[in-house]
Design an enzyme around this catalytic site. Structure first.
Site, short mmCIF file in Angstrom:
data_model
loop_
_atom_site.label_atom_id
_atom_site.label_comp_id
_atom_site.label_asym_id
_atom_site.label_seq_id
_atom_site.Cartn_x
_atom_site.Cartn_y
_atom_site.Cartn_z
CB CYS A 1 -0.96 0.02 1.18
SG CYS A 1 -1.74 -1.56 1.53
NE ARG B 1 1.64 -9.15 5.22
CZ ARG B 1 0.33 -9.07 4.96
NH1 ARG B 1 -0.52 -9.88 5.60
NH2 ARG B 1 -0.13 -8.19 4.09
CD GLN C 1 -0.72 -8.95 0.26
OE1 GLN C 1 -0.16 -7.86 0.30
NE2 GLN C 1 -1.70 -9.27 1.08
CG ASP D 1 -1.94 -5.38 -2.60
OD1 ASP D 1 -3.10 -5.40 -2.19
OD2 ASP D 1 -0.95 -5.32 -1.86
CG HIS E 1 -3.43 0.11 -3.82
ND1 HIS E 1 -2.11 -0.22 -4.06
CD2 HIS E 1 -3.74 -0.43 -2.62
CE1 HIS E 1 -1.64 -0.90 -3.04
NE2 HIS E 1 -2.61 -1.05 -2.15
CE LYS F 1 -10.75 -7.90 7.31
NZ LYS F 1 -9.53 -8.73 7.36
CG HIS G 1 -6.15 -0.96 0.64
ND1 HIS G 1 -4.81 -0.67 0.69
CD2 HIS G 1 -6.77 0.05 1.30
CE1 HIS G 1 -4.63 0.46 1.36
NE2 HIS G 1 -5.81 0.91 1.74
#
Length: 641
Positions: free
Chosen positions: A329, A358, A376, A378, A380, A459, A505
């Protein structure tokens, strides 16, 4: 006169106080036999509890999930009693229910699963005796006197506030418990001990190590057998075993929790990403890429340093602390902020296949399902406030389209503000309202998870359902009004003034590594043709036909198919068997007859063989199947008899 109100609004009157079982019998004898417990004015209670005043009752039956949980808690007591019968010096701690069963932590001599037979024999005796399970309440001092030789129970009682404490007894066995429980041990119709492991008291390594014995229980033996069959099927589909058998990936001590993908695994990986890119281009996304390492100041600005520090890996570069990114992000914020946007430029949909790291505890690492380094998918989406509903609906439709390609169903859950969060009350209210409005328009049912949102916004979690009925949380859609403010993002509106964009997201695969593991188990390694690492293999029936097999291989490769040749000096039967074990969808036998006729002999994984297959028609049908990303291998439905 006592008035008892039932969930349907009906009211029954009784002349005197009575217990719950008597109330259930007043409905019918059959109904009473299926009752496990009751909810009295919102409080779960035993059927033996007396009712002496007007109240509302809901009965918990063997058909209710609460009934199953209550029975399993009673089963934990029965197991503990059986263990004490065999190991009198054992000391009990706690025995809660868990998903699909229960466990009890017991301080006793180490045992293995070899001991399960004799423990289960004791359990069966206790169940067969239909021993009443009786509740009684005592003072805290009485409880401590009763458990004076039980250190773990004493420790738990000492931590309780003064007042009455409830015990449950079945014959000579008594345990400290809130309840409720089933009326007698005979309600436990089917029970199975599953495994034993070590567990520290209070999860503290400085405390004694206990024996944690897991079990499961059902009201019906058929349900137990179905569950055990399900577990066996899940074991057969274990992605770690299939990954090894199909040579897809491996893990090594030099990089714990970080997968190494082999050539076959990369073919599968690339098939997933090729599909992802095709769908996202069609949905109006652009693709970006951001660095893996970013300065700590960026993570402080985003709020991740404060809220996610314990999961981050850090590194010092040029005497400045930096973070190996745990999510994509903040980098996406920098990309947006590099230029000015007009309302005409929005929505801006930017996707990234981002590698993140992580820190996960070593004990929770589990194949591809729980790793420390993963990618990921991802994206946005930056938009104006009036575009929120349309953009969320667009993501939901993309999710539906992509999951259906894999034969995956899904359900939706809306997660709201957690205790640990950033942003104002107004931002959270607007964001949550935007998500719920889109869900209502989408029309699917959804569950609300209070307090389970991300720290920066509410979410929608998307839970997929695989071929054997398991659910997995993969996709998520998170609406964020906080990060755009923290990074001072803006666009020029129709009024020529600056405005704050709203941001989504979202991921669909989620962790690509985990999603791949789910697909391996979903398909049990038998991937659709478009995904298969090797789509077809050519088997020459003797060494002389190896050049012919190589010619076929070149033809298939030129057509864009992933093919290989097994020219080893082995029997054809053995090579066919090995190709089947490798789950290769199409097996081509290269013989003299096929060479002379210019045709193919094609074997599929269902064991069927087609002879005299025309090359051109075969390639066309295979390519059509791949292009359509079909789940079924239907290449012989048209053009062949």
């Amino acid at each position: 006169m006592i008035n008892i109100t039932f969930p349907d609004g009906n009211v029954k009157q009784f002349d005197a106080a009575l217990d719950g079982f008597a109330v259930a019998k007043s409905i019918s004898e059959g109904f009473a036999r299926n009752c496990v417990a009751m909810e009295v004015d919102g409080r779960l209670m035993d059927l033996s509890a007396r009712i002496g005043s007007d109240t509302t009752i809901r009965f918990i039956t063997t058909k209710d999930s609460e009934g199953l949980e209550i029975m399993r808690h009673s089963a934990a007591h029965v197991m503990a009693q059986a263990v004490l019968n065999l190991y009198p010096d054992a000391k009990l701690t706690i025995g809660p229910t868990v998903e699909n069963g229960f466990y009890y932590d017991i301080d006793m001599e180490p045992i293995s699963e070899d001991a399960f037979g004799k423990i289960e024999a004791q359990i069966k005796k206790i169940i067969k005796a239909k021993i009443p399970i009786v509740r009684r309440e005592v003072s805290k001092q009485e409880a401590m006197d009763f458990y004076r030789n039980e250190p773990y129970k004493l420790e738990m009682i000492s931590a309780l506030e003064d007042g009455t404490i409830s015990f449950y007894s079945q014959g000579e066995f008594t345990d400290l418990c809130r309840g409720p429980h089933v009326p007698h041990t005979g309600y436990i119709k089917a029970i199975k001990l599953m495994k034993v492991s070590g567990a520290y008291w209070r999860a503290d390594p400085s405390n004694p190590q206990l024996q944690r014995i897991y079990g499961t229980a059902f009201f019906d033996k058929k349900e137990l057998n179905a569950y055990l069959n399900f577990l066996e099927e899940a074991r057969k589909r274990d992605h770690r075993k299939i990954g090894t058998a199909l040579d897809l990936f491996s893990f090594h001590d030099e990089a714990p929790g970080m997968a190494f993908f082999h050539p076959n695994g990369m073919e599968l990986w690339n098939a997933l990403l090729d599909y992802w890119r095709e769908e996202h281009r069609a949905a109006g996304y652009v693709e970006t890429k951001t660095p893996i390492i970013l300065n700590r100041l960026l993570w402080e600005k985003s709020g991740h340093w404060e809220n996610y520090r314990e999961n981050m890996y850090t590194v010092v570069i040029d005497e400045a602390e930096s973070v190996i990114k745990p999510m994509n992000c903040p980098g996406g914020m920098l990309l947006y902020k590099r230029r000015r946007y007009s309302y005409k430029d929005l929505p801006l949909r930017a996707g990234e296949i981002g590698l993140v790291h992580r820190h996960e505890l070593s004990g929770v690492l589990s194949g591809l399902f729980r790793v420390r380094a993963f990618h990921q998918d991802d994206a946005h989406i930056f938009m104006t406030p009036d575009q929120i509903t349309e953009e969320i609906l667009g993501v939901l439709k993309l999710v539906e389209r992509m999951y259906s390609t894999f034969g995956l169903g899904f359900h939706l859950e809306l997660s709201t503000r957690p205790d640990k969060s950033i942003g104002t009350d107004e931002q959270w209210e607007n964001a949550t309202s935007g998500l719920s409005s889109a869900l209502k328009i989408y029309g699917a049912e959804y569950k609300i998870n209070e307090g389970d949102g991300a720290f920066y916004g509410p979410k929608i979690d998307i839970h997929i359902k695989d071929a054997i009925g398991r659910t997995w949380q993969c996709g998520t859609i998170q609406l964020d009004m906080s990060l755009p403010e923290r990074f001072d993002l803006s666009y020029i509106g129709e009024d020529n003034d600056k405005h704050r964009p709203v941001m989504i997201h979202r991921v669909i695969y989620g962790s690509i590594e985990r999603f791949l593991g789910i697909l391996i188990e979903h398909f049990a390694g038998k991937f659709p043709l478009w995904m298969a690492p090797v789509q077809l293999i050519i088997l020459p029936i003797n060494d002389d036909l190896a050049p012919f097999a190589e010619q076929l291989h070149q033809t298939f490769e030129k057509a864009g198919l992933r093919s290989s040749v097994d020219a080893r000096t082995e029997s054809l039967k053995k090579k066919v068997r090995e190709a089947q074990l490798s789950q290769i969808p199409l097996i081509i036998t290269a013989g003299e007859k096929e060479k002379q006729a210019g045709t193919l002999s094609v074997r599929t994984l269902d064991g069927k063989v087609r002879y005299g297959v025309a090359m051109d028609m075969f390639i066309k049908n295979v390519l059509d199947n791949i292009k359509a990303r079909k789940l079924d291998l239907d290449i012989f439905e048209k053009g062949y008899s």
